[in-house]
Scaffold this active site. Structure first.
Site, PDB file in Angstrom:
ATOM      1  N   GLY A  80       0.818  -1.214   0.000  1.00  0.00           N
ATOM      2  CA  GLY A  80       0.000   0.000   0.000  1.00  0.00           C
ATOM      3  C   GLY A  80       0.854   1.267   0.000  1.00  0.00           C
TER       4      GLY A  80
ATOM      5  N   ASP B  51      -2.666 -12.939   4.630  1.00  0.00           N
ATOM      6  CA  ASP B  51      -3.931 -12.197   4.619  1.00  0.00           C
ATOM      7  C   ASP B  51      -4.357 -11.924   6.058  1.00  0.00           C
ATOM      8  OD1 ASP B  51      -6.274 -11.883   2.239  1.00  0.00           O
ATOM      9  OD2 ASP B  51      -6.922 -11.640   4.312  1.00  0.00           O
TER      10      ASP B  51
ATOM     11  N   THR C 284      -6.858   5.860  12.942  1.00  0.00           N
ATOM     12  CA  THR C 284      -7.272   6.855  11.932  1.00  0.00           C
ATOM     13  C   THR C 284      -8.128   7.981  12.508  1.00  0.00           C
ATOM     14  OG1 THR C 284      -8.764   7.103  10.037  1.00  0.00           O
ATOM     15  CG2 THR C 284      -9.126   5.176  11.377  1.00  0.00           C
TER      16      THR C 284
ATOM     17  N   GLU D 142     -10.663   8.937  11.177  1.00  0.00           N
ATOM     18  CA  GLU D 142     -12.064   8.548  10.957  1.00  0.00           C
ATOM     19  C   GLU D 142     -12.737   8.133  12.263  1.00  0.00           C
ATOM     20  OE1 GLU D 142     -14.183   8.340   7.964  1.00  0.00           O
ATOM     21  OE2 GLU D 142     -12.707   9.889   7.568  1.00  0.00           O
TER      22      GLU D 142
ATOM     23  N   TYR E  75     -15.954   1.103   8.173  1.00  0.00           N
ATOM     24  CA  TYR E  75     -14.478   1.182   8.271  1.00  0.00           C
ATOM     25  C   TYR E  75     -14.074   1.744   9.637  1.00  0.00           C
ATOM     26  CZ  TYR E  75      -9.833   3.285   7.647  1.00  0.00           C
ATOM     27  OH  TYR E  75      -8.522   3.668   7.812  1.00  0.00           O
TER      28      TYR E  75
ATOM     29  N   LYS F 128     -12.113   0.017  12.781  1.00  0.00           N
ATOM     30  CA  LYS F 128     -10.868   0.604  13.294  1.00  0.00           C
ATOM     31  C   LYS F 128     -11.004   0.989  14.777  1.00  0.00           C
ATOM     32  CE  LYS F 128      -7.831   0.867   9.800  1.00  0.00           C
ATOM     33  NZ  LYS F 128      -6.395   0.537   9.865  1.00  0.00           N
TER      34      LYS F 128
HETATM   35  P1  NAP Z   1      -3.710   1.406   1.217  1.00  0.00           P
HETATM   36  O1  NAP Z   1      -2.853   2.130   0.227  1.00  0.00           O
HETATM   37  O2  NAP Z   1      -5.123   1.130   0.903  1.00  0.00           O
HETATM   38  O3  NAP Z   1      -2.955   0.031   1.547  1.00  0.00           O
HETATM   39  C1  NAP Z   1      -3.594  -0.983   2.272  1.00  0.00           C
HETATM   40  C2  NAP Z   1      -2.704  -2.209   2.281  1.00  0.00           C
HETATM   41  O4  NAP Z   1      -3.387  -3.258   2.976  1.00  0.00           O
HETATM   42  C3  NAP Z   1      -2.382  -2.762   0.883  1.00  0.00           C
HETATM   43  O5  NAP Z   1      -1.089  -3.294   0.895  1.00  0.00           O
HETATM   44  C4  NAP Z   1      -3.407  -3.874   0.742  1.00  0.00           C
HETATM   45  O6  NAP Z   1      -3.025  -4.876  -0.180  1.00  0.00           O
HETATM   46  C5  NAP Z   1      -3.383  -4.420   2.157  1.00  0.00           C
HETATM   47  N1  NAP Z   1      -4.535  -5.238   2.490  1.00  0.00           N
HETATM   48  C6  NAP Z   1      -5.854  -4.928   2.383  1.00  0.00           C
HETATM   49  N2  NAP Z   1      -6.621  -5.936   2.820  1.00  0.00           N
HETATM   50  C7  NAP Z   1      -5.763  -6.908   3.204  1.00  0.00           C
HETATM   51  C8  NAP Z   1      -5.937  -8.218   3.727  1.00  0.00           C
HETATM   52  N3  NAP Z   1      -7.151  -8.728   3.962  1.00  0.00           N
HETATM   53  N4  NAP Z   1      -4.846  -8.944   4.029  1.00  0.00           N
HETATM   54  C9  NAP Z   1      -3.593  -8.462   3.789  1.00  0.00           C
HETATM   55  N5  NAP Z   1      -3.377  -7.244   3.287  1.00  0.00           N
HETATM   56  C10 NAP Z   1      -4.443  -6.478   2.991  1.00  0.00           C
HETATM   57  O7  NAP Z   1      -3.699   2.179   2.607  1.00  0.00           O
HETATM   58  P2  NAP Z   1      -2.680   3.282   3.166  1.00  0.00           P
HETATM   59  O8  NAP Z   1      -3.165   4.622   2.747  1.00  0.00           O
HETATM   60  O9  NAP Z   1      -1.284   2.880   2.876  1.00  0.00           O
HETATM   61  O10 NAP Z   1      -2.971   3.185   4.730  1.00  0.00           O
HETATM   62  C11 NAP Z   1      -2.246   2.275   5.548  1.00  0.00           C
HETATM   63  C12 NAP Z   1      -3.036   2.006   6.809  1.00  0.00           C
HETATM   64  O11 NAP Z   1      -3.271   3.221   7.510  1.00  0.00           O
HETATM   65  C13 NAP Z   1      -4.413   1.388   6.586  1.00  0.00           C
HETATM   66  O12 NAP Z   1      -4.660   0.529   7.672  1.00  0.00           O
HETATM   67  C14 NAP Z   1      -5.358   2.577   6.644  1.00  0.00           C
HETATM   68  O13 NAP Z   1      -6.628   2.151   7.028  1.00  0.00           O
HETATM   69  C15 NAP Z   1      -4.677   3.429   7.683  1.00  0.00           C
HETATM   70  N6  NAP Z   1      -4.847   4.862   7.577  1.00  0.00           N
HETATM   71  C16 NAP Z   1      -4.627   5.508   6.398  1.00  0.00           C
HETATM   72  C17 NAP Z   1      -4.737   6.890   6.338  1.00  0.00           C
HETATM   73  C18 NAP Z   1      -4.460   7.644   5.067  1.00  0.00           C
HETATM   74  O14 NAP Z   1      -4.869   8.804   4.994  1.00  0.00           O
HETATM   75  N7  NAP Z   1      -3.751   7.077   4.110  1.00  0.00           N
HETATM   76  C19 NAP Z   1      -5.039   7.618   7.508  1.00  0.00           C
HETATM   77  C20 NAP Z   1      -5.238   6.923   8.700  1.00  0.00           C
HETATM   78  C21 NAP Z   1      -5.119   5.554   8.729  1.00  0.00           C
HETATM   79  P3  NAP Z   1      -3.267  -4.695  -1.778  1.00  0.00           P
HETATM   80  O15 NAP Z   1      -2.164  -3.793  -2.252  1.00  0.00           O
HETATM   81  O16 NAP Z   1      -3.176  -6.080  -2.270  1.00  0.00           O
HETATM   82  O17 NAP Z   1      -4.628  -4.064  -1.924  1.00  0.00           O
HETATM   83  O1  F7E Z   2     -12.471  11.089   1.041  1.00  0.00           O
HETATM   84  C1  F7E Z   2     -15.060  13.386  -0.147  1.00  0.00           C
HETATM   85  C2  F7E Z   2     -15.506  12.233   0.715  1.00  0.00           C
HETATM   86  O2  F7E Z   2     -11.936   8.822   0.192  1.00  0.00           O
HETATM   87  C3  F7E Z   2     -12.232  12.348   1.622  1.00  0.00           C
HETATM   88  C4  F7E Z   2      -8.684   6.834   4.020  1.00  0.00           C
HETATM   89  O3  F7E Z   2      -7.299   6.798   3.811  1.00  0.00           O
HETATM   90  O4  F7E Z   2      -8.521   8.921   5.172  1.00  0.00           O
HETATM   91  C5  F7E Z   2      -9.141   8.276   4.080  1.00  0.00           C
HETATM   92  O5  F7E Z   2     -10.553   8.295   4.224  1.00  0.00           O
HETATM   93  C6  F7E Z   2     -13.465  13.216   1.521  1.00  0.00           C
HETATM   94  C7  F7E Z   2     -14.763  12.554   1.994  1.00  0.00           C
HETATM   95  O6  F7E Z   2     -10.749   9.750   2.249  1.00  0.00           O
HETATM   96  C8  F7E Z   2     -15.214  12.306  -3.597  1.00  0.00           C
HETATM   97  O7  F7E Z   2     -16.935  12.214   0.847  1.00  0.00           O
HETATM   98  C9  F7E Z   2     -15.868  14.012  -2.444  1.00  0.00           C
HETATM   99  O8  F7E Z   2     -15.495  13.490   2.745  1.00  0.00           O
HETATM  100  O9  F7E Z   2     -10.171  10.638   0.070  1.00  0.00           O
HETATM  101  P1  F7E Z   2     -11.305  10.030   0.791  1.00  0.00           P
HETATM  102  P2  F7E Z   2     -11.458   9.484   3.654  1.00  0.00           P
HETATM  103  O10 F7E Z   2     -12.820   8.965   3.516  1.00  0.00           O
HETATM  104  O11 F7E Z   2     -11.266  10.714   4.471  1.00  0.00           O
HETATM  105  C10 F7E Z   2      -8.811   8.355   6.461  1.00  0.00           C
HETATM  106  C11 F7E Z   2      -8.037   9.121   7.495  1.00  0.00           C
HETATM  107  C12 F7E Z   2      -8.597   6.883   6.499  1.00  0.00           C
HETATM  108  O12 F7E Z   2      -8.280   6.317   7.545  1.00  0.00           O
HETATM  109  C13 F7E Z   2      -9.020   6.109   5.311  1.00  0.00           C
HETATM  110  O13 F7E Z   2      -8.357   4.838   5.283  1.00  0.00           O
HETATM  111  O14 F7E Z   2     -13.679  13.516   0.148  1.00  0.00           O
HETATM  112  N1  F7E Z   2     -15.226  13.179  -1.586  1.00  0.00           N
HETATM  113  N2  F7E Z   2     -15.879  13.499  -3.673  1.00  0.00           N
HETATM  114  C14 F7E Z   2     -14.790  12.107  -2.275  1.00  0.00           C
HETATM  115  N3  F7E Z   2     -14.096  11.025  -1.883  1.00  0.00           N
HETATM  116  C15 F7E Z   2     -13.790  10.106  -2.841  1.00  0.00           C
HETATM  117  N4  F7E Z   2     -13.068   9.016  -2.487  1.00  0.00           N
HETATM  118  N5  F7E Z   2     -14.200  10.243  -4.146  1.00  0.00           N
HETATM  119  C16 F7E Z   2     -14.916  11.339  -4.569  1.00  0.00           C
HETATM  120  O15 F7E Z   2     -15.255  11.465  -5.733  1.00  0.00           O
END
Ligand code: NAP
Ligand code: F7E
Length: 383
Positions: free
Chosen positions: A12, A64, A133, A135, A157, A161
């Site tokens: 990821g 997984d 997160t 969230e 989600y 979490k």
């Molecule tokens: P991401 O790009 O969606 O990566 C998720 C990773 O988890 C990918 O490697 C995916 O594999 C793997 N995965 C999903 N389901 C799995 C399963 N059942 N078993 C094994 N691996 C699995 O997410 P990210 O943005 O790097 O975020 C990393 C973590 O931080 C996540 O837990 C996310 O919820 C959390 N988080 C993200 C944000 C953000 O803004 N990015 C903020 C707060 C928390 P594939 O590549 O095969 O899909």
């Molecule tokens: O949406 C709005 C949508 O999908 C952000 C994940 O990494 O961050 C992420 O979750 C906002 C929301 O991220 C579209 O409704 C408008 O209000 O980029 P997003 P998220 O839902 O905040 C948190 C911290 C995590 O932990 C999660 O794993 O944008 N929005 N129009 C849209 N969002 C998407 N995806 N697509 C649209 O067209």
């Protein structure tokens, strides 16, 4: 002896940056990746080492989050000093479609990791980082949000979490494990998945200015997010596990911005001014003017003439199918604790992040082979 880290979710966005960061620090990094019918290692291919090489510093294992025996076997074999549990079904909107799977992978998956460490007798050796997160704050009870702000999750989600957050705290308190939560606010990058809002925007804007796409349909333009750069945020994960005492930390920038303004900012990187009119589902974004010198420099003079003809046209529409059944309207984090205790602070501004993503995506879209390989695909209904 090199420290050994195990990263779930290594394929990821965060897993890829973290793996590179830890390898540079001298770690041996093990990663868990899912089997897929096509390669899913694009983000870490530059770190890949052939299994026949000796002294590898990156080793991948199939696994997984829904398979306890598999996770327990890998942790037993690797005996890591640090586990970064980043694997998750991480798309909030998709979690409404797959709530049970999300609970299993994101919630119980975390329990599987903690319990494996405990059963294998590794509680004193292995430190655990849990990817929590912003969230969790959902329907926010306080602005800005900090470690003590009550949670109010608003999606399957976030509820999954929430379980993961508390089971991490519980194992820390019950078994004295070095297990910590990073409560990370949204963080983005050129490696961000294409269906998250920032990347959807920077890809679409790049394609629009290059004349490859007419317009983009978005969901809720008014929600506000506290966006940082993933490169900064993975450093916070590392710092959290280097502390003597496990604890939970908010990682954020402290600045919040609407989706609408992020769209404007992205067009501005190409020298294009976009404005919005109308409300709710009838809101549209349209082309107002071009700073031709910026456009020529960032996009290319050869694209200018045809783009000029488009001034006044609508380039952003709203499709309610992207709305979420329950939305998180505003997130803004107070990172004072991380600053004081970890010495962490973000180095990227939102402007710098947007610049990084836009320059990457303009270059990406220009690549001919990208087109040939199906890169022209318009995001579908669910994205
Ligand atoms: P991401 O790009 O969606 O990566 C998720 C990773 O988890 C990918 O490697 C995916 O594999 C793997 N995965 C999903 N389901 C799995 C399963 N059942 N078993 C094994 N691996 C699995 O997410 P990210 O943005 O790097 O975020 C990393 C973590 O931080 C996540 O837990 C996310 O919820 C959390 N988080 C993200 C944000 C953000 O803004 N990015 C903020 C707060 C928390 P594939 O590549 O095969 O899909
Ligand atoms: O949406 C709005 C949508 O999908 C952000 C994940 O990494 O961050 C992420 O979750 C906002 C929301 O991220 C579209 O409704 C408008 O209000 O980029 P997003 P998220 O839902 O905040 C948190 C911290 C995590 O932990 C999660 O794993 O944008 N929005 N129009 C849209 N969002 C998407 N995806 N697509 C649209 O067209």
């Amino acid at each position: 002896m090199a420290k050994v880290a195990l990263i779930t979710g290594i394929t990821g966005q965060d897993g890829a940056y973290l793996a590179e960061y830890l390898i540079k620090k001298g770690y041996t990094v093990h990663g868990i990746k899912r089997r897929s019918s096509l390669f899913n290692t694009d983000r870490i291919d530059h770190l890949y080492q052939d299994p026949h090489e000796h002294n590898r510093n990156m080793i991948l294992h199939y696994g997984d989050m829904t398979d306890s025996m598999n996770l327990t076997r890998i942790i037993g074999d690797v005996k890591p000093d640090e586990i970064y549990n980043l694997a998750a079904m991480s798309h909030v909107k998709v979690s409404f479609d797959t709530p049970e799977y999300t609970a299993n992978a994101d919630g119980i998956g975390t329990l599987r990791i903690l319990e494996a460490v405990r059963l294998l007798g590794l509680t004193k050796k292995t430190r655990i980082y849990q990817a929590s997160t912003s969230e969790l704050y959902g329907l926010v009870q306080e602005i800005p949000q900090k470690e003590t702000t009550p949670f109010y999750p608003r999606s399957p989600y976030a509820v999954a979490k929430l379980y993961a957050y508390w089971i991490t705290v519980n194992y820390r308190e019950a078994y004295g494990m070095h297990a910590s939560n990073g409560i990370l606010f949204n963080h983005e990058s050129p490696l961000r998945g294409e269906t998250f809002v920032t990347r959807k925007v920077t890809r679409a804007v790049s394609r629009i200015v290059l004349g490859m796409q007419d317009m983009v349909y978005m969901g809720n333009l008014s929600s506000k997010r506290d966006w940082g750069h993933a490169k900064d945020y993975i450093k916070a994960m590392y710092l959290i596990l280097q502390q003597d005492t496990p604890d939970d930390y908010v990682i954020s920038t402290g600045i919040t911005t609407t989706i609408r303004d992020f769209i404007k900012m992205s067009f501005a990187k190409a020298g294009v001014v976009v404005d919005f009119k109308g409300v709710d589902e009838k809101e549209v974004g349209f082309l107002v003017s071009i700073d031709e010198s910026v456009f020529a420099k960032e996009v290319g003079i050869e694209y200018l003439e045809s783009f000029r003809k488009r001034l006044g046209e609508t380039v952003v529409g709203v499709d309610p199918s992207y709305f979420r059944p329950t939305e998180v309207d505003i997130l803004i984090g107070d990172n004072s604790k991380a600053k004081a205790k970890l010495g962490w602070e973000p180095s990227y501004s939102l402007d710098g992040l947007c610049e990084d993503m836009m320059m990457h995506d303009i270059a990406l879209m220009k690549k001919e082979d990208y087109l040939k390989n199906g890169g022209y695909r318009i995001l579908n209904y669910f994205e």
